[in-house]
Write a protein that holds these residues in place. Structure first.
Motif, PDB file in Angstrom:
ATOM      1  N   CYS A 190       0.828  -1.208   0.000  1.00 26.88           N
ATOM      2  CA  CYS A 190       0.000   0.000   0.000  1.00 26.88           C
ATOM      3  C   CYS A 190       0.862   1.258   0.000  1.00 26.88           C
ATOM      4  O   CYS A 190       0.565   2.228  -0.709  1.00 26.88           O
ATOM      5  CB  CYS A 190      -0.929  -0.009   1.210  1.00 26.88           C
ATOM      6  SG  CYS A 190      -2.120   1.361   1.239  1.00 26.88           S
ATOM      7  N   ARG A 248       0.835   4.213  -2.869  1.00 26.90           N
ATOM      8  CA  ARG A 248       0.619   5.635  -2.577  1.00 26.90           C
ATOM      9  C   ARG A 248       1.710   6.529  -3.152  1.00 26.90           C
ATOM     10  O   ARG A 248       1.516   7.731  -3.284  1.00 26.90           O
ATOM     11  CB  ARG A 248       0.505   5.840  -1.068  1.00 26.90           C
ATOM     12  CG  ARG A 248      -0.845   5.419  -0.518  1.00 26.90           C
ATOM     13  CD  ARG A 248      -1.945   6.365  -1.002  1.00 26.90           C
ATOM     14  NE  ARG A 248      -3.275   5.828  -0.728  1.00 26.90           N
ATOM     15  CZ  ARG A 248      -4.052   5.265  -1.613  1.00 26.90           C
ATOM     16  NH1 ARG A 248      -3.651   5.159  -2.880  1.00 26.90           N
ATOM     17  NH2 ARG A 248      -5.243   4.818  -1.292  1.00 26.90           N
ATOM     18  N   VAL A 278      -7.839   1.940  -1.670  1.00 26.60           N
ATOM     19  CA  VAL A 278      -7.339   0.631  -1.271  1.00 26.60           C
ATOM     20  C   VAL A 278      -8.235   0.094  -0.158  1.00 26.60           C
ATOM     21  O   VAL A 278      -8.414   0.735   0.874  1.00 26.60           O
ATOM     22  CB  VAL A 278      -5.876   0.716  -0.778  1.00 26.60           C
ATOM     23  CG1 VAL A 278      -5.424  -0.637  -0.216  1.00 26.60           C
ATOM     24  CG2 VAL A 278      -4.949   1.160  -1.903  1.00 26.60           C
ATOM     25  N   PHE A 285      -8.459  -2.904   2.422  1.00 22.73           N
ATOM     26  CA  PHE A 285      -7.694  -3.981   3.041  1.00 22.73           C
ATOM     27  C   PHE A 285      -8.603  -5.139   3.429  1.00 22.73           C
ATOM     28  O   PHE A 285      -9.684  -4.935   4.001  1.00 22.73           O
ATOM     29  CB  PHE A 285      -6.986  -3.481   4.301  1.00 22.73           C
ATOM     30  CG  PHE A 285      -5.674  -2.792   4.042  1.00 22.73           C
ATOM     31  CD1 PHE A 285      -4.629  -3.467   3.437  1.00 22.73           C
ATOM     32  CD2 PHE A 285      -5.482  -1.471   4.415  1.00 22.73           C
ATOM     33  CE1 PHE A 285      -3.405  -2.844   3.208  1.00 22.73           C
ATOM     34  CE2 PHE A 285      -4.270  -0.837   4.191  1.00 22.73           C
ATOM     35  CZ  PHE A 285      -3.237  -1.524   3.584  1.00 22.73           C
ATOM     36  N   GLY A 303      -4.386   3.157   3.373  1.00 21.46           N
ATOM     37  CA  GLY A 303      -5.631   2.478   3.022  1.00 21.46           C
ATOM     38  C   GLY A 303      -6.850   3.371   3.219  1.00 21.46           C
ATOM     39  O   GLY A 303      -6.819   4.307   4.012  1.00 21.46           O
TER      40      GLY A 303
END
Length: 234
Positions: free
Chosen positions: A65, A69, A76, A78, A96
């Motif tokens: 992640c 970014r 995102v 998770f 996230g």
């Protein structure tokens, strides 16, 4: 309208296949990766959502992640077996946007997916209304160009996730108004607020401060009003 594109990064083949079948039945275009490195190689500017497992061999989901970014503000989501609040905050701090602990129901997964993609497509101007938004908001040294969803601080463009962008835009449109965590959550996420949602808001406010403030520890713009919430100072 083109199909939304979802990238699933999950090392468990059974989970990956189940999620793929569900989302393909809803009309989404799916790409699959069994690990973080493979997922990063498949990520493109056309990706509308990443569904990412945290516990993976090799590059962890958190590290994946962080790498996402560096190049994209795609939402995102998770997926993880961990459900403690501290684990959720770590995921959000890594960049996230949402968090779904295993085991999860497919109806809950689908609801999260639709909400994240809807917000992201509006953020990118892909909502299909055909209208251009040419307004801009400028307070102090921060400028938001609503036509292209761009944010500039001191003339330099900064990248915000869609959630961060919507929080900042809402607060800059209402300077000096105090927003409680509940008001921010319900306005930005468009979901019912529960007590633990305050931590989610707090992490996103921290991320915004890191990006727009000269000194995030002593913010000039995003102020905390203790016991009440947050406000934007000009």
């Amino acid at each position: 309208m083109n199909k939304a594109k979802i990238l699933i990064i999950e090392d468990n083949e059974d989970i990956r296949e189940g999620v793929r079948i569900l989302l393909e039945s809803e009309g989404y275009e799916i790409q699959e990766a069994a690990n973080g490195a493979e997922g990063l190689s498949l990520l493109s500017e056309d990706t509308d959502l990443v569904i990412l497992d945290i516990m993976m061999p090799g590059i962890s989901g958190l590290r994946t992640c962080e790498e996402i970014r560096k190049k994209s503000f795609v939402p995102v989501l998770f997926l993880t077996a961990k459900s403690q609040e501290s684990d959720k905050l770590i995921g959000l701090m890594a960049g996230g946007d949402d968090y779904l602990p295993k085991p999860f129901s497919y109806s809950e997964l689908l609801g999260r997916v639709k909400a994240l993609i809807r917000r992201y497509q509006v953020y990118k101007g892909k909502n299909g209304d055909g209208e251009k938004r040419e307004k801009s908001i400028e307070l102090a040294n921060i400028k938001i160009n609503e036509e292209f969803n761009e944010v500039f601080v001191g003339g330099d463009e900064i990248l915000l996730s869609d959630i961060e962008y919507k929080i900042l835009r809402l607060m800059m449109k209402n300077p000096r108004r105090i927003f409680s965590a509940q008001a921010l959550y319900e306005n930005v996420w468009n979901e019912p607020y529960f007590h633990n949602c305050s931590s989610t808001v707090m992490v996103h406010m921290r991320n915004i401060r890191v990006k727009i403030e000269k000194n995030p520890q002593k913010p000039e713009h995003i102020k905390t009003v203790w016991g009440k919430g947050y406000r934007f100072e000009q």
